[in-house]
Design a protein around this motif. Structure first.
Motif, PDB file in Angstrom:
ATOM      1  N   SER A   1      66.300 -92.856  46.507  1.00 57.23           N
ATOM      2  CA  SER A   1      65.357 -93.921  46.863  1.00 57.23           C
ATOM      3  C   SER A   1      64.417 -93.409  47.949  1.00 57.23           C
ATOM      4  O   SER A   1      64.704 -92.454  48.663  1.00 57.23           O
ATOM      5  CB  SER A   1      66.115 -95.146  47.342  1.00 57.23           C
ATOM      6  OG  SER A   1      66.676 -94.903  48.613  1.00 57.23           O
ATOM      7  N   VAL A   2      63.331 -94.077  48.071  1.00 57.58           N
ATOM      8  CA  VAL A   2      62.351 -93.744  49.096  1.00 57.58           C
ATOM      9  C   VAL A   2      62.986 -93.913  50.473  1.00 57.58           C
ATOM     10  O   VAL A   2      62.773 -93.098  51.375  1.00 57.58           O
ATOM     11  CB  VAL A   2      61.099 -94.629  48.952  1.00 57.58           C
ATOM     12  CG1 VAL A   2      60.145 -94.419  50.115  1.00 57.58           C
ATOM     13  CG2 VAL A   2      60.411 -94.360  47.631  1.00 57.58           C
ATOM     14  N   ALA A   3      63.800 -94.928  50.629  1.00 58.95           N
ATOM     15  CA  ALA A   3      64.463 -95.188  51.909  1.00 58.95           C
ATOM     16  C   ALA A   3      65.392 -94.037  52.276  1.00 58.95           C
ATOM     17  O   ALA A   3      65.459 -93.615  53.431  1.00 58.95           O
ATOM     18  CB  ALA A   3      65.229 -96.502  51.857  1.00 58.95           C
ATOM     19  N   GLN A   4      66.135 -93.515  51.290  1.00 52.70           N
ATOM     20  CA  GLN A   4      67.037 -92.388  51.549  1.00 52.70           C
ATOM     21  C   GLN A   4      66.248 -91.156  51.964  1.00 52.70           C
ATOM     22  O   GLN A   4      66.647 -90.444  52.892  1.00 52.70           O
ATOM     23  CB  GLN A   4      67.882 -92.073  50.313  1.00 52.70           C
ATOM     24  CG  GLN A   4      68.971 -93.085  50.030  1.00 52.70           C
ATOM     25  CD  GLN A   4      69.692 -92.771  48.712  1.00 52.70           C
ATOM     26  OE1 GLN A   4      69.061 -92.391  47.725  1.00 52.70           O
ATOM     27  NE2 GLN A   4      71.003 -92.947  48.730  1.00 52.70           N
ATOM     28  N   LEU A   5      65.160 -90.896  51.295  1.00 52.14           N
ATOM     29  CA  LEU A   5      64.329 -89.743  51.632  1.00 52.14           C
ATOM     30  C   LEU A   5      63.726 -89.898  53.027  1.00 52.14           C
ATOM     31  O   LEU A   5      63.671 -88.939  53.805  1.00 52.14           O
ATOM     32  CB  LEU A   5      63.218 -89.557  50.597  1.00 52.14           C
ATOM     33  CG  LEU A   5      63.667 -89.073  49.222  1.00 52.14           C
ATOM     34  CD1 LEU A   5      62.492 -89.084  48.253  1.00 52.14           C
ATOM     35  CD2 LEU A   5      64.272 -87.686  49.311  1.00 52.14           C
ATOM     36  N   GLN A   6      63.289 -91.110  53.354  1.00 60.70           N
ATOM     37  CA  GLN A   6      62.711 -91.358  54.674  1.00 60.70           C
ATOM     38  C   GLN A   6      63.756 -91.194  55.771  1.00 60.70           C
ATOM     39  O   GLN A   6      63.483 -90.622  56.824  1.00 60.70           O
ATOM     40  CB  GLN A   6      62.088 -92.760  54.729  1.00 60.70           C
ATOM     41  CG  GLN A   6      60.799 -92.876  53.969  1.00 60.70           C
ATOM     42  CD  GLN A   6      60.250 -94.305  53.973  1.00 60.70           C
ATOM     43  OE1 GLN A   6      60.988 -95.267  54.167  1.00 60.70           O
ATOM     44  NE2 GLN A   6      58.949 -94.427  53.735  1.00 60.70           N
TER      45      GLN A   6
END
Length: 146
Positions: free
Chosen positions: A61-66
């Motif tokens: 997810s984008v959140a995990q990458l961020q």
């Protein structure tokens, strides 16, 4: 003359104590610097390991990458701070070494002066002793000639 030698001896002893204390400070600062270097190396190793870890799960997810990127950035900031701390410790070691060298030079100079004073005292005592022996010999010669 003896009390003069005693004063010089005391100065040499004090200078030696100052030099020893400065040496202990150098050793302490070097230990602190080595600890800072070890911490820096540990952080650098951890960053390398962290950078090689993939984000968990196949669907990232984008959140995990961020979150992964933000933590990586915090690690880089920690490395920068630790690097600065290490550089400060290096400067402190250099200053402590400089202080120790100054104390050592003072100690050596005072030691040399003390030795010079002792030689002067010994020379004076030897001259006095020789003068007394010469006078005694002269008295014995004059007593025998009477």
């Amino acid at each position: 003359m003896s009390s003069d030698i005693q004063r010089w001896n005391k100065l040499v002893e004090l200078a030696e104590m100052e030099m020893d204390n400065a040496g202990k400070t150098v050793a302490f600062m070097q230990e602190e610097m080595q600890q800072a270097q070890s911490q820096l190396e540990a952080l650098q190793n951890y960053v390398q390991e962290y950078a090689q870890q993939p984000v968990q799960g196949p669907a990232q997810s984008v959140a995990q990458l961020q979150t992964h990127a933000a933590f990586g950035e915090k690690l880089h900031q920690a490395i920068q701070a630790q690097s600065e701390a290490y550089q400060q410790k290096q400067l402190m070691v250099e200053k402590a070494l400089e202080a120790w060298r100054e104390k050592r030079a003072r100690f050596k100079a005072l030691q040399t002066l003390l030795e010079k004073k002792r030689k002067q005292r010994d020379l004076k005592l030897n001259r006095q002793e020789q003068k007394m022996l010469d006078e005694l010999a002269a008295q014995q010669v004059s007593n025998h000639s009477l």
